[in-house]
Design a protein around this motif. Structure first.
Motif, PDB file in Angstrom:
ATOM      1  N   LYS A  18       0.817  -1.218   0.000  1.00  0.00           N
ATOM      2  CA  LYS A  18       0.000   0.000   0.000  1.00  0.00           C
ATOM      3  C   LYS A  18       0.845   1.261   0.000  1.00  0.00           C
ATOM      4  O   LYS A  18       0.483   2.251  -0.651  1.00  0.00           O
ATOM      5  N   ASP A  19       1.977   1.254   0.713  1.00  0.00           N
ATOM      6  CA  ASP A  19       2.830   2.443   0.762  1.00  0.00           C
ATOM      7  C   ASP A  19       3.403   2.765  -0.618  1.00  0.00           C
ATOM      8  O   ASP A  19       3.395   3.913  -1.064  1.00  0.00           O
ATOM      9  N   THR A  20       3.894   1.728  -1.297  1.00  0.00           N
ATOM     10  CA  THR A  20       4.479   1.926  -2.625  1.00  0.00           C
ATOM     11  C   THR A  20       3.441   2.419  -3.621  1.00  0.00           C
ATOM     12  O   THR A  20       3.688   3.355  -4.388  1.00  0.00           O
ATOM     13  N   VAL A  21       2.259   1.787  -3.618  1.00  0.00           N
ATOM     14  CA  VAL A  21       1.210   2.190  -4.555  1.00  0.00           C
ATOM     15  C   VAL A  21       0.774   3.618  -4.285  1.00  0.00           C
ATOM     16  O   VAL A  21       0.595   4.417  -5.213  1.00  0.00           O
ATOM     17  N   PHE A  22       0.601   3.979  -3.018  1.00  0.00           N
ATOM     18  CA  PHE A  22       0.170   5.336  -2.681  1.00  0.00           C
ATOM     19  C   PHE A  22       1.170   6.374  -3.179  1.00  0.00           C
ATOM     20  O   PHE A  22       0.795   7.372  -3.816  1.00  0.00           O
ATOM     21  N   VAL A  23       2.450   6.158  -2.899  1.00  0.00           N
ATOM     22  CA  VAL A  23       3.475   7.129  -3.291  1.00  0.00           C
ATOM     23  C   VAL A  23       3.566   7.227  -4.812  1.00  0.00           C
ATOM     24  O   VAL A  23       3.685   8.326  -5.373  1.00  0.00           O
ATOM     25  N   PHE A  24       3.485   6.096  -5.501  1.00  0.00           N
ATOM     26  CA  PHE A  24       3.556   6.121  -6.965  1.00  0.00           C
ATOM     27  C   PHE A  24       2.371   6.878  -7.563  1.00  0.00           C
ATOM     28  O   PHE A  24       2.536   7.693  -8.475  1.00  0.00           O
ATOM     29  N   LEU A  25       1.162   6.609  -7.074  1.00  0.00           N
ATOM     30  CA  LEU A  25      -0.017   7.299  -7.603  1.00  0.00           C
ATOM     31  C   LEU A  25       0.032   8.789  -7.275  1.00  0.00           C
ATOM     32  O   LEU A  25      -0.317   9.635  -8.115  1.00  0.00           O
ATOM     33  N   ASP A  26       0.452   9.114  -6.077  1.00  0.00           N
ATOM     34  CA  ASP A  26       0.575  10.519  -5.698  1.00  0.00           C
ATOM     35  C   ASP A  26       1.600  11.219  -6.590  1.00  0.00           C
ATOM     36  O   ASP A  26       1.406  12.373  -6.999  1.00  0.00           O
ATOM     37  N   PHE A  27       2.683  10.532  -6.920  1.00  0.00           N
ATOM     38  CA  PHE A  27       3.698  11.084  -7.820  1.00  0.00           C
ATOM     39  C   PHE A  27       3.113  11.329  -9.207  1.00  0.00           C
ATOM     40  O   PHE A  27       3.385  12.362  -9.830  1.00  0.00           O
TER      41      PHE A  27
END
Length: 336
Positions: free
Chosen positions: A83-92
Motif C-alpha cells: 500500500k505504501d508503494t502504490v500510494f506514493v507512486f499514484l501521488d507522484f
C-alpha cells in the motif's frame, strides 16, 4: 456454471466500460500494474551470484486521454509492492506527471484486483486523499479476475527485454546491479515510454510526512466491487459492475457502514449466511446468523444461537430483514 456465467458477464461489462472511458473526452484514464520485478544479473556470473541478485520493482502505467495514449514506467529499489508503494507512486503521477486539465471532470484508475496491491481499504483511502488534493472526482475501476491484461503488460515486458539484451550483449554489454542502473539504461533504450526512478527512501519519507493511513475504515464486501468512486459532492459509493446500481458507502470522512441493528450476509468457510448484527467494535462485527432449511432460499434460526464475531471484511453486503413464511419458524429473504 452460474458463477462462471457471472464471471464472464462481469468481464464483458467491465471491458465495455474501459473502452467507453477511453473514448470519453472529459475523463482521463490511468491504467496501472506492477510488472514482474527485474532480476539484476552479470553477463558471466558464477552460480553463487544467483543468491545475491538485486531486484528492480517496475510500476507500469498508460494514460488515455482525448484519443491519445502515453506510457510511463516508475522503477524503484524497494522490495515491496504494498500500500505504501502504490500510494506514493499514484501521488507522484497526479502531482508531478499528469498536469491539471480543466477539461477533465473525472480521473479514473483502472487495474486488476489483487487485494495485496490494489483492491483493499487502503486504496479507497488513497482515492479520498487524491480527491481532497486535486478537488475532482476519482474512481477506481477493476477488471474481472484474470482479465486485466493490457498496454501496461506490454510496456513492462518490453523494457525488461531491451535491458536484458543490452546487459547480455558481448562486447557492448553493460553492468546493471541496482534500480538506478536499470533506469539509466532503460531511458536510453526506450524512447517511447517516460521513465522515472524513485528511491525507497523517498517512499518511506513520503509515508512518514503524509501519514495517509489515519482512520482507514473497513470496506465490507470490497472483493465483490468493481467500481469505487470518491466524489466531493456525492461522497463514496461502489458498484458491483458498471451496469449495477450504486451502493452508497458514506461521505469521505464518515464511517462507511453503520453496522449495529442491520441485516447482513457474512462469508464463513466459503459459504454465505444471512444474519442480524448484534454489535460492532473495531475491525470486528458480531452477527447472529440463520441457517438454510427446506426449500431453496429459506432459512431458520438454529436451536443453539450461532452468534460469533467476524472481520468486517467478511461482511459481504447489507440485506433487508427476513419475511416470515409460516408459524413454524421459517423465513425467506427478498435479497437472496
Amino acid at each position: 456454471m452460474p458463477k462462471m456465467m457471472l464471471h464472464v458477464n462481469t468481464k464483458r461489462i467491465q471491458h465495455d466500460e474501459f473502452e467507453k472511458d477511453k473514448a470519453n473526452g472529459t475523463k482521463r484514464v490511468l491504467e496501472v500494474d506492477f510488472a514482474m520485478s527485474f532480476s539484476c544479473e552479470y553477463q558471466n556470473e558464477i552460480q553463487s551470484a544467483l543468491w545475491s541478485r538485486a531486484s528492480v520493482v517496475l510500476f507500469t502505467a498508460a494514460v488515455f486521454c482525448n484519443g491519445n495514449c502515453k506510457t510511463y514506467i516508475l522503477c524503484s529499489d524497494t522490495n515491496n509492492k504494498d500500500k505504501d508503494t502504490v500510494f506514493v507512486f499514484l501521488d507522484f503521477f497526479y502531482t508531478e506527471i499528469l498536469k491539471e486539465n480543466s477539461a477533465i471532470s473525472e480521473e479514473i484508475i483502472w487495474s486488476d484486483g489483487p487485494s495485496s496491491e490494489f483492491k483493499n481499504k487502503f486504496m479507497v483511502k488513497t482515492l479520498e486523499i487524491l480527491n481532497q488534493k486535486h478537488n475532482r472526482t476519482f474512481t477506481w475501476k477493476y477488471f474481472a479476475t484474470s482479465h486485466g491484461k493490457g498496454v501496461v503488460d506490454g510496456v513492462g515486458g518490453n523494457i525488461k527485454r531491451l535491458v536484458r539484451m543490452k546487459m547480455m550483449t558481448q562486447g557492448e554489454g553493460c553492468t546493471i546491479q541496482s534500480a538506478k542502473d536499470f533506469a539509466e539504461v532503460a531511458a536510453q533504450l526506450d524512447t517511447k515510454s517516460h521513465l522515472w526512478y524513485i528511491e525507497e527512501d523517498h517512499i518511506r519519507n513520503e509515508i512518514l510526512s503524509q501519514n495517509p493511513w489515519r482512520n482507514v475504515p473497513s470496506i465490507p464486501g470490497i472483493k465483490e466491487f468493481h467500481i469505487i468512486t470518491c466524489s466531493t459532492s456525492s461522497g463514496f459509493y461502489a458498484k458491483n459492475n458498471a451496469l449495477s446500481t450504486k451502493i452508497a458507502l458514506s461521505n469521505p470522512k464518515g464511517n462507511l457502514f453503520n453496522f449495529p441493528g442491520k441485516w447482513v450476509v457474512v462469508c464463513y468457510e466459503g459459504k454465505e449466511y444471512p444474519g442480524e448484527v448484534v454489535d460492532a467494535s473495531g475491525d470486528q462485527v458480531q452477527v447472529s446468523v440463520m441457517v438454510p432449511t427446506g426449500p431453496p432460499h429459506h432459512f431458520k434460526w438454529p436451536r443453539q444461537p450461532d452468534c460469533i464475531c467476524y472481520l468486517k471484511e467478511d461482511v459481504a453486503r447489507e440485506i433487508s430483514p427476513p419475511v416470515v413464511v409460516n408459524n413454524r419458524g421459517l423465513f425467506k429473504f427478498i435479497d437472496i
